[in-house]
Design a protein around this motif. Structure first.
Motif, PDB file in Angstrom:
ATOM      1  N   THR A 201       0.920  -1.311   0.212  1.00  0.00           N
ATOM      2  CA  THR A 201      -0.145   0.005   0.088  1.00  0.00           C
ATOM      3  C   THR A 201       0.887   1.315   0.147  1.00  0.00           C
ATOM      4  N   LEU A 202       1.858   1.280   0.770  1.00  0.00           N
ATOM      5  CA  LEU A 202       2.843   2.385   0.754  1.00  0.00           C
ATOM      6  C   LEU A 202       3.500   2.494  -0.410  1.00  0.00           C
ATOM      7  N   TYR A 203       4.054   1.450  -1.021  1.00  0.00           N
ATOM      8  CA  TYR A 203       4.754   1.404  -2.412  1.00  0.00           C
ATOM      9  C   TYR A 203       3.759   2.149  -3.381  1.00  0.00           C
ATOM     10  N   LYS A 204       2.508   1.825  -3.243  1.00  0.00           N
ATOM     11  CA  LYS A 204       1.461   2.144  -4.181  1.00  0.00           C
ATOM     12  C   LYS A 204       1.153   3.784  -4.228  1.00  0.00           C
ATOM     13  N   LEU A 205       1.432   4.200  -3.045  1.00  0.00           N
ATOM     14  CA  LEU A 205       1.312   5.649  -2.772  1.00  0.00           C
ATOM     15  C   LEU A 205       2.408   6.282  -3.341  1.00  0.00           C
ATOM     16  N   TYR A 206       3.592   5.896  -3.360  1.00  0.00           N
ATOM     17  CA  TYR A 206       4.722   6.394  -3.982  1.00  0.00           C
ATOM     18  C   TYR A 206       4.467   6.636  -5.610  1.00  0.00           C
ATOM     19  N   GLU A 207       3.972   5.362  -6.026  1.00  0.00           N
ATOM     20  CA  GLU A 207       3.989   5.013  -7.398  1.00  0.00           C
ATOM     21  C   GLU A 207       2.758   5.991  -8.163  1.00  0.00           C
ATOM     22  N   ASP A 208       1.823   6.303  -7.436  1.00  0.00           N
ATOM     23  CA  ASP A 208       0.504   6.988  -7.786  1.00  0.00           C
ATOM     24  C   ASP A 208       0.642   8.612  -7.741  1.00  0.00           C
ATOM     25  N   GLY A 209       1.479   9.209  -6.999  1.00  0.00           N
ATOM     26  CA  GLY A 209       1.802  10.387  -6.730  1.00  0.00           C
ATOM     27  C   GLY A 209       3.064  10.861  -5.941  1.00  0.00           C
ATOM     28  N   GLN A 210       3.179  12.086  -5.962  1.00  0.00           N
ATOM     29  CA  GLN A 210       4.642  12.767  -5.644  1.00  0.00           C
ATOM     30  C   GLN A 210       4.173  13.790  -4.276  1.00  0.00           C
ATOM     31  N   THR A 211       4.419  13.142  -3.056  1.00  0.00           N
ATOM     32  CA  THR A 211       3.920  13.740  -2.042  1.00  0.00           C
ATOM     33  C   THR A 211       4.823  15.025  -1.521  1.00  0.00           C
ATOM     34  N   PHE A 212       6.206  14.533  -1.828  1.00  0.00           N
ATOM     35  CA  PHE A 212       7.220  15.438  -1.237  1.00  0.00           C
ATOM     36  C   PHE A 212       7.988  16.167  -2.524  1.00  0.00           C
ATOM     37  N   GLY A 213       7.303  16.690  -3.318  1.00  0.00           N
ATOM     38  CA  GLY A 213       8.184  17.420  -4.396  1.00  0.00           C
ATOM     39  C   GLY A 213       7.537  17.237  -5.838  1.00  0.00           C
ATOM     40  N   GLY A 214       8.223  17.596  -6.982  1.00  0.00           N
ATOM     41  CA  GLY A 214       7.810  17.414  -8.367  1.00  0.00           C
ATOM     42  C   GLY A 214       6.695  18.060  -8.680  1.00  0.00           C
ATOM     43  N   SER A 215       5.851  17.339  -9.101  1.00  0.00           N
ATOM     44  CA  SER A 215       4.332  17.956  -9.577  1.00  0.00           C
ATOM     45  C   SER A 215       3.493  18.122  -8.476  1.00  0.00           C
ATOM     46  N   SER A 216       3.632  17.704  -7.374  1.00  0.00           N
ATOM     47  CA  SER A 216       2.704  17.990  -6.094  1.00  0.00           C
ATOM     48  C   SER A 216       2.153  19.296  -6.238  1.00  0.00           C
ATOM     49  N   PRO A 217       0.709  19.199  -6.068  1.00  0.00           N
ATOM     50  CA  PRO A 217       0.015  20.535  -6.247  1.00  0.00           C
ATOM     51  C   PRO A 217       0.196  21.346  -5.005  1.00  0.00           C
ATOM     52  N   VAL A 218       0.555  21.025  -3.914  1.00  0.00           N
ATOM     53  CA  VAL A 218       0.732  21.591  -2.802  1.00  0.00           C
ATOM     54  C   VAL A 218       2.431  22.140  -2.761  1.00  0.00           C
ATOM     55  N   ALA A 219       3.152  21.942  -3.744  1.00  0.00           N
ATOM     56  CA  ALA A 219       4.640  22.207  -3.749  1.00  0.00           C
ATOM     57  C   ALA A 219       4.917  23.535  -3.963  1.00  0.00           C
ATOM     58  N   VAL A 220       5.974  24.164  -3.076  1.00  0.00           N
ATOM     59  CA  VAL A 220       6.181  25.632  -3.227  1.00  0.00           C
ATOM     60  C   VAL A 220       7.621  25.556  -4.285  1.00  0.00           C
ATOM     61  N   ARG A 221       8.005  26.818  -4.744  1.00  0.00           N
ATOM     62  CA  ARG A 221       9.050  26.797  -5.656  1.00  0.00           C
ATOM     63  C   ARG A 221      10.305  27.109  -4.753  1.00  0.00           C
ATOM     64  N   PRO A 222      11.531  26.319  -5.211  1.00  0.00           N
ATOM     65  CA  PRO A 222      12.713  26.544  -4.543  1.00  0.00           C
ATOM     66  C   PRO A 222      13.076  28.114  -4.376  1.00  0.00           C
ATOM     67  N   ALA A 223      12.530  28.931  -5.115  1.00  0.00           N
ATOM     68  CA  ALA A 223      13.017  30.511  -4.788  1.00  0.00           C
ATOM     69  C   ALA A 223      12.152  30.977  -3.381  1.00  0.00           C
ATOM     70  N   ASP A 224      10.963  30.233  -3.362  1.00  0.00           N
ATOM     71  CA  ASP A 224      10.253  30.743  -2.152  1.00  0.00           C
ATOM     72  C   ASP A 224      11.070  30.224  -0.703  1.00  0.00           C
ATOM     73  N   VAL A 225      11.706  28.872  -0.997  1.00  0.00           N
ATOM     74  CA  VAL A 225      12.369  28.622   0.322  1.00  0.00           C
ATOM     75  C   VAL A 225      13.675  29.268   0.381  1.00  0.00           C
ATOM     76  N   ALA A 226      14.282  29.693  -0.700  1.00  0.00           N
ATOM     77  CA  ALA A 226      15.453  30.453  -0.692  1.00  0.00           C
ATOM     78  C   ALA A 226      15.132  31.885   0.053  1.00  0.00           C
ATOM     79  N   GLU A 227      14.024  32.582  -0.488  1.00  0.00           N
ATOM     80  CA  GLU A 227      13.596  33.789   0.355  1.00  0.00           C
ATOM     81  C   GLU A 227      13.697  33.631   2.045  1.00  0.00           C
ATOM     82  N   VAL A 228      12.871  32.454   2.249  1.00  0.00           N
ATOM     83  CA  VAL A 228      12.850  32.309   3.685  1.00  0.00           C
ATOM     84  C   VAL A 228      14.152  32.033   4.127  1.00  0.00           C
ATOM     85  N   ILE A 229      15.198  31.317   3.555  1.00  0.00           N
ATOM     86  CA  ILE A 229      16.535  31.062   4.184  1.00  0.00           C
ATOM     87  C   ILE A 229      17.271  32.544   4.086  1.00  0.00           C
ATOM     88  N   LEU A 230      16.907  32.892   3.467  1.00  0.00           N
ATOM     89  CA  LEU A 230      17.738  34.442   3.164  1.00  0.00           C
ATOM     90  C   LEU A 230      17.313  35.449   4.411  1.00  0.00           C
TER      91      LEU A 230
END
Length: 273
Positions: A201-230
């Motif tokens: 079931t867990l492997y199916k979750l990985y295969e069916d969607g990207q939770t932690f990056g890529g095309s995830s609809p809730v993902a933020v841009r690297p530039a957004d994270v960079a601004e917070v780091i700055l």
């Protein structure tokens, strides 16, 4: 004289965007990566570049000594290098657990130990550790990755109070999903596992969607994270933690649910899948 920042993992994603953000603010940026050819564009933009594998003490010492010799100061360290070893706890062999810790936890520790004597001598400095929302909220299939980030969170909490008397601050940045190749590398690491057959079931979750990056609809841009780091690196009075993105905010709030409630939610999701 311009302030200086040492950034690990600058070859792509958050690290590359962070280097650009600090360059834009006229900092002297030492951008590092395992392969310097991956960051030649940052050199063209004005960054100093160097080979740095966070598991290599010799390379770490070389870069830190070079900064001291060339600049006479190390104002900020951004510990960004890292990757995700996903998979059920049983299916991840101990050698892969060790590799995960070596990069995500021991790596920042090595860098911290290398720069602190220079910061302490000047009684000034900032350490920004890039953690993750997974460092405060563990979910099924991410136990090994979360363990490395939970460890980084604990290390930073202790460090923050230890170095405060010396004029040094330690800060955590906690992104949720980010639009990088993080998920692609995590998928590659999944292929190293010898699956027990008990967690499909867990492997199916990985295969069916990207939770932690890529095309995830809730993902933020690297530039957004960079601004917070700055912001975490330059603001005069930094917060202890900086979550990044709505998903991160929501996940951190979910930590306050009773354990039984969270476990019930995970069990329900497993049945639905």
């Amino acid at each position: 004289m311009a302030k200086t920042v040492l950034i690990t993992g600058a070859s792509s994603g958050i690290g590359r965007a962070t280097a650009r953000a600090f360059l834009h603010e006229d900092w002297t940026v030492y951008a590092t990566a395992r392969d310097p050819e991956d960051i030649t564009d940052l050199a063209e933009r004005g960054a100093e570049t160097a080979a740095l594998d966070v598991t290599d003490e010799t390379q770490i010492r070389s870069v830190v000594d070079r900064m001291d010799e060339e600049q006479g100061r190390i104002d900020c360290l951004v510990n960004n290098a890292g990757y995700g070893q996903f998979g059920p706890v049983e299916d991840v062999p101990t050698d892969l657990l060790h590799e995960q810790m070596d990069v995500n936890l021991y790596g920042p520790h090595r860098l911290i130990r290398a720069v602190l004597p220079y910061m302490r001598e000047r009684e000034d400095g900032r350490i920004v550790n890039v953690s993750s929302v997974a460092g405060r909220f563990a979910t099924p299939g991410m136990g090994v990755y979360s363990a490395s980030k939970f460890g980084l969170e604990a290390l930073t909490d202790a460090l923050r109070n230890e170095v405060e008397p010396h004029g040094i601050e330690a800060v955590l940045v906690e992104p949720g999903p980010v639009e990088t190749n993080f998920a692609d590398r995590a998928d590659d690491r999944l292929d190293l596992l010898d699956r027990s057959g008990a967690y499909e079931t867990l492997y199916k979750l990985y295969e069916d969607g990207q939770t932690f990056g890529g095309s995830s609809p809730v993902a933020v841009r690297p530039a957004d994270v960079a601004e917070v780091i700055l912001e975490a690196g330059v603001t005069p009075d930094p917060e202890a933690r900086y979550p990044v993105g709505a998903f991160a905010d929501l996940s951190l709030k979910a930590r306050y649910l009773p354990d039984r409630v969270r476990d019930s939610v995970f069990a329900l999701l497993g049945r639905l899948l």
